[in-house]
Motif scaffolding. Structure first.
Motif, mmCIF file in Angstrom:
data_model
loop_
_atom_site.group_PDB
_atom_site.id
_atom_site.type_symbol
_atom_site.label_atom_id
_atom_site.label_comp_id
_atom_site.label_asym_id
_atom_site.label_seq_id
_atom_site.Cartn_x
_atom_site.Cartn_y
_atom_site.Cartn_z
ATOM 1 N N UNK A 166 0.835 -1.194 0.000
ATOM 2 C CA UNK A 166 0.000 0.000 0.000
ATOM 3 C C UNK A 166 0.873 1.250 0.000
ATOM 4 N N UNK A 167 1.636 1.398 -1.075
ATOM 5 C CA UNK A 167 2.498 2.566 -1.231
ATOM 6 C C UNK A 167 2.446 3.018 -2.687
ATOM 7 N N UNK A 196 -6.700 -0.104 -5.204
ATOM 8 C CA UNK A 196 -5.463 0.053 -4.439
ATOM 9 C C UNK A 196 -5.268 1.519 -4.054
ATOM 10 N N UNK A 197 -5.516 2.407 -5.006
ATOM 11 C CA UNK A 197 -5.367 3.845 -4.726
ATOM 12 C C UNK A 197 -6.337 4.268 -3.617
ATOM 13 N N UNK A 198 -7.584 3.793 -3.683
ATOM 14 C CA UNK A 198 -8.560 4.134 -2.645
ATOM 15 C C UNK A 198 -8.127 3.589 -1.288
ATOM 16 N N UNK A 213 -5.403 5.832 0.020
ATOM 17 C CA UNK A 213 -5.938 7.117 0.474
ATOM 18 C C UNK A 213 -6.664 6.971 1.805
ATOM 19 N N UNK A 214 -7.425 5.897 1.964
ATOM 20 C CA UNK A 214 -8.135 5.674 3.231
ATOM 21 C C UNK A 214 -7.149 5.397 4.360
ATOM 22 N N UNK A 215 -6.070 4.679 4.037
ATOM 23 C CA UNK A 215 -5.059 4.407 5.047
ATOM 24 C C UNK A 215 -4.396 5.701 5.492
ATOM 25 N N UNK A 216 -4.123 6.592 4.538
ATOM 26 C CA UNK A 216 -3.511 7.885 4.858
ATOM 27 C C UNK A 216 -4.476 8.713 5.698
ATOM 28 N N UNK A 246 -6.127 10.852 10.990
ATOM 29 C CA UNK A 246 -7.095 10.939 12.082
ATOM 30 C C UNK A 246 -6.499 10.420 13.387
ATOM 31 N N UNK A 247 -5.728 9.319 13.295
ATOM 32 C CA UNK A 247 -5.081 8.785 14.494
ATOM 33 C C UNK A 247 -4.102 9.797 15.078
ATOM 34 N N UNK A 248 -3.376 10.459 14.197
ATOM 35 C CA UNK A 248 -2.402 11.460 14.651
ATOM 36 C C UNK A 248 -3.116 12.633 15.338
ATOM 37 N N UNK A 249 -4.219 13.084 14.745
ATOM 38 C CA UNK A 249 -4.992 14.174 15.360
ATOM 39 C C UNK A 249 -5.553 13.761 16.702
ATOM 40 N N UNK A 250 -6.071 12.530 16.791
ATOM 41 C CA UNK A 250 -6.596 12.051 18.077
ATOM 42 C C UNK A 250 -5.507 11.947 19.123
ATOM 43 N N UNK A 251 -4.332 11.480 18.712
ATOM 44 C CA UNK A 251 -3.203 11.374 19.636
ATOM 45 C C UNK A 251 -2.823 12.748 20.163
#
Length: 161
Positions: free
Chosen positions: A77-78, A140-142, A145-148, A153-158
């Protein structure tokens, strides 16, 4: 993807690549000899189409092998995966064009119309496969993008916590 699945697919790819080398080393020269009575341009064209068709399969196989390596490493997924997928699409599309060219060449000779139709059908199926891989590339692109987005979101929550 399970290790057994990756291993099995690699065995299939290795066998296909070994078989393609046998075709290039032994079968193509035999076809060349068998076509001795044909016009030189037709003989050269026929053998060239076969060689190029085998090369498209080899390119496809190597790219799938490289993608399997990325799957095993967890890095499929890159963005770098898209290069291999693009090459796969073009290899399949080239195989479709080569199959159609083979059908045209066969139609010019004394080949039965049913055989020409089958080769045209194979060309159509190959074209469909290329389009299917394009759809898979978009999936794969979707997923990337969802992983990013999820990572952001995880970073913002942290940060909020």
């Amino acid at each position: 993807m399970a290790k057994a699945t990756i291993w099995a697919l690699r065995v299939v790819i290795a066998l296909a690549l070994a078989g393609s080398l046998v075709v290039q080393a032994f079968i193509v020269p035999a076809i060349w000899r068998d076509l001795e009575g044909e016009l030189l341009w037709a003989r050269i064209t026929f053998v060239t189409l076969i060689i190029l068709g085998v090369v498209t399969m080899q390119v496809f196989a190597v790219c799938v092998w490289l993608l399997l390596t990325k799957v095993r490493k967890g890095s499929v997924f890159s963005e770098s995966s898209f290069r291999y997928v693009d090459i796969i699409v073009w290899a399949i599309a080239a195989a479709a064009v080569l199959a159609f060219a083979m059908a045209v060449l066969l139609a010019l000779g004394t080949t039965a119309p049913g055989i020409v139709g089958l080769v045209c059908g194979a060309s159509l199926v190959l074209g469909g496969m290329a389009l299917l891989v394009v759809v898979m590339k978009n999936l794969l692109r979707q997923a990337i993008e969802r992983d990013v987005e999820a990572s952001a979101l995880r970073t913002e929550l942290d940060e909020m916590i």
